[in-house]
Design a protein around this motif. Sequence first.
Motif, PDB file in Angstrom:
ATOM      1  N   GLU B 213       0.830  -1.207   0.000  1.00 51.90           N
ATOM      2  CA  GLU B 213       0.000   0.000   0.000  1.00 51.90           C
ATOM      3  C   GLU B 213       0.867   1.261   0.000  1.00 51.90           C
ATOM      4  O   GLU B 213       0.569   2.234  -0.684  1.00 51.90           O
ATOM      5  CB  GLU B 213      -0.937  -0.010   1.213  1.00 51.90           C
ATOM      6  N   LEU B 214       1.943   1.185   0.775  1.00 47.73           N
ATOM      7  CA  LEU B 214       2.876   2.306   0.822  1.00 47.73           C
ATOM      8  C   LEU B 214       3.550   2.505  -0.544  1.00 47.73           C
ATOM      9  O   LEU B 214       3.706   3.618  -1.029  1.00 47.73           O
ATOM     10  CB  LEU B 214       3.929   2.002   1.896  1.00 47.73           C
ATOM     11  N   LEU B 215       3.923   1.386  -1.172  1.00 48.97           N
ATOM     12  CA  LEU B 215       4.601   1.460  -2.465  1.00 48.97           C
ATOM     13  C   LEU B 215       3.666   2.015  -3.531  1.00 48.97           C
ATOM     14  O   LEU B 215       4.051   2.855  -4.340  1.00 48.97           O
ATOM     15  CB  LEU B 215       5.097   0.077  -2.892  1.00 48.97           C
ATOM     16  N   LEU B 216       2.416   1.542  -3.518  1.00 51.32           N
ATOM     17  CA  LEU B 216       1.486   1.944  -4.568  1.00 51.32           C
ATOM     18  C   LEU B 216       0.991   3.373  -4.384  1.00 51.32           C
ATOM     19  O   LEU B 216       0.324   3.914  -5.252  1.00 51.32           O
ATOM     20  CB  LEU B 216       0.294   0.983  -4.632  1.00 51.32           C
ATOM     21  N   SER B 217       1.320   4.001  -3.232  1.00 57.80           N
ATOM     22  CA  SER B 217       0.945   5.397  -3.095  1.00 57.80           C
ATOM     23  C   SER B 217       1.942   6.277  -3.843  1.00 57.80           C
ATOM     24  O   SER B 217       1.712   7.463  -4.007  1.00 57.80           O
ATOM     25  CB  SER B 217       0.875   5.792  -1.621  1.00 57.80           C
ATOM     26  N   THR B 218       3.022   5.698  -4.318  1.00 58.39           N
ATOM     27  CA  THR B 218       4.001   6.525  -5.042  1.00 58.39           C
ATOM     28  C   THR B 218       4.372   5.991  -6.428  1.00 58.39           C
ATOM     29  O   THR B 218       4.846   6.745  -7.263  1.00 58.39           O
ATOM     30  CB  THR B 218       5.277   6.752  -4.191  1.00 58.39           C
ATOM     31  N   ILE B 219       4.157   4.700  -6.679  1.00 57.73           N
ATOM     32  CA  ILE B 219       4.396   4.174  -8.028  1.00 57.73           C
ATOM     33  C   ILE B 219       3.174   3.364  -8.458  1.00 57.73           C
ATOM     34  O   ILE B 219       2.356   2.993  -7.629  1.00 57.73           O
ATOM     35  CB  ILE B 219       5.675   3.293  -8.111  1.00 57.73           C
ATOM     36  N   THR B 220       3.075   3.092  -9.759  1.00 59.49           N
ATOM     37  CA  THR B 220       1.903   2.350 -10.251  1.00 59.49           C
ATOM     38  C   THR B 220       2.131   0.852 -10.078  1.00 59.49           C
ATOM     39  O   THR B 220       3.281   0.400  -9.998  1.00 59.49           O
ATOM     40  CB  THR B 220       1.658   2.630 -11.737  1.00 59.49           C
TER      41      THR B 220
END
Lengths: 302, 400
Positions: B213-220
Amino acid sequence: MGDGRLEVDAISKRYGDVVALRDTTFDVRAGELFGFVGSNGAGKTTTMRIALGVLAADSGAVRWDGSPVTLETRRHIGYMPEERGLYPKMKVGEQLVYLARLHGLSASAAQRSMTDWTERLGVATRRDDDVQNLSLGNQQRVQLAAALVHNPSILVLDEPFSGLDPIAVEVMSGVLLDKAAEGIPVVFSSHQLDLVERLCHRVGIIRGGQMVAVGTVDELSAGGATEMVVDAPHAPEGWANGLAGVTVRRREGARTVLELGQGADDQAVLAAALATGPVTEFSRRRQSLTELYRNVVNQEAS
Amino acid sequence: MPEATRTFSSGEAVLLVAGREVRTKLRSKAYIITTVATVVLLIGFALVMKLVSGGSDATVGVTPQNAALAEPLKAVSSSIGQNVDTREVSEQDGRDQVADESVDALLVGQGDQLRVVVKKDIDENLRNALNVLAGQLALNQEIAQLGGDPAQVNATMAEAEVLVEPLEEPFPYDPQQLVLGIIAGILIYMSLQFTGQLVAQGVVEEKSSRVVELLLSTITPWQLMAGKVLGIGFVGFLQMAVIGGFGVAAALALGVLTIAVSTAVGTVVWLVVWYLLGFLMYSLLFAGLAALVSRQEDVGGVISPALMMVIAGYVVGISVLPTDPGNTLVGVLSIIPLFAPTLMPMRLAMGGVPWWEAALSVGLVVVLIPVLVWLAGRIYANAVMRSGARVKLTDALRTA
């Protein structure tokens, strides 16, 4: 336009037949600490996920500084998801540098920022430890560091205080107030209403996917009834009966708790009290956020 | 939409994710151990092959009276595929050497009657060789008695052989290349399994630890998946190149492989090409499928349909090809994309694959990969944020 506000504008979301959000609207101003409260399942997490683009809204928009939030803007948001998560088998320092770089920081800037934040949050000695070997409290600190390490221009934190010990609550509160003081919009959700009331400039109450109240605690309590406490030791039972717009709530020993309706005259109350003898306490009691919240939620439920 | 101050391209995001995968995987003990162990195993295999092929099958002691039989014994043995060494010793020394097993047998007796001394029993192949030699001696005696020249008769007999006229020229499979093909098959199978599971476990690790979730808040989701597949693919490629390189180098240096260096290098190049194609194809499938589950325990179950294809190809190849390298069914299967990554490199290493078959199988996989990128990307993006129960494949394919 260009005022650094984070605006959530009429977003709606449904999961199958379940409506999660219905035209949810609020804004968080630059330099403001905004508390987002509501019961479990009211839509707080869904709103935050939509703001972060992790979830797509069915309709509505999220804007920052006047323009819709894009993937590029999201790199400037510091996010703490409700579901805490970091790579368990990665070292604290390395992980924070990686996350900072994913948000667009250069390698050297990421390294510097990681050093700063681990020191500030008291986990500097754990930089070379795997996250899974940290205590729960320290993992929370690293999680906060992960939200801050890329020097975000917006902070969105889902339940940042849950599971923190009192010291960590102080550290967290301090960091959030500092960040707001730097002039960025900070929004966080919490069930600890007294904490929200103490820290936040404004609060929003969400119920069943709809914002039911937004404003400062004073503003929110202004519309409702006011409570007064009068301590008149010699006052007989029923001394306040018959005063216009005044209802007796209860008696606590010599003290009487009254509710003053709209337009009721508090000076008339004082006069009536003095007529019974000496008055040792005469105070207006502001509704706490907890009471306000209970009223709002019950009102909606009925 | 206004550009933000810091620009950050999609490629950079993919490279950052890939970089993390490479760093963490190269440091992992499992990776280092499997790589080193496989290299050691291959070099050991080459050494064993050298010892086996270089030495003789048996050593026979020959007494001075029988010295004349040493050469005919060697000749007869080699005609039945046995490599026999002889050593001239006195009878007494010879018996001692049989007792301490430094020779396998001692040829004793006089002229026409062959007698051997052995410790307990005689090796079956050696017995055959000696029987043929005895027959030869008897025949020579008869020819001499009939007034013929045994040497001339033997020469004539050696020349007489059947002429074979094939309707289709068969491909002359080199036994060394068959072995090379088997090794290629084992390597690619191991590597696809290993790296494929790394991808699947990596996807679920991010899902189960909620870091996604943290990753997908900044990359697709697409950048995350592509970075992961590229990173782990590179790690696997490195492993394959190291193993293949060391293996072939060791075999050539030890003189075990007598095939041309270009053929050996060709095998390694094909191996790497097919590893890359197979990896891309399968890891995309694995990434998409793994995104459906949230716990490491469920990974095995959800990727098993795809893994079965890898295993099926390998099992068919390894059980059919060594004995029948030109098998038609395997030939057809090796062109079908799902089986090609395991079967084609084995066939290519064994040799005799028409160029158009090699080209067609590569072409089909290359066409399939973009389709898989789209499909896996869609499943991944729709399923990776849904934690809890296993997401149905049909739900994941529908638009979220």
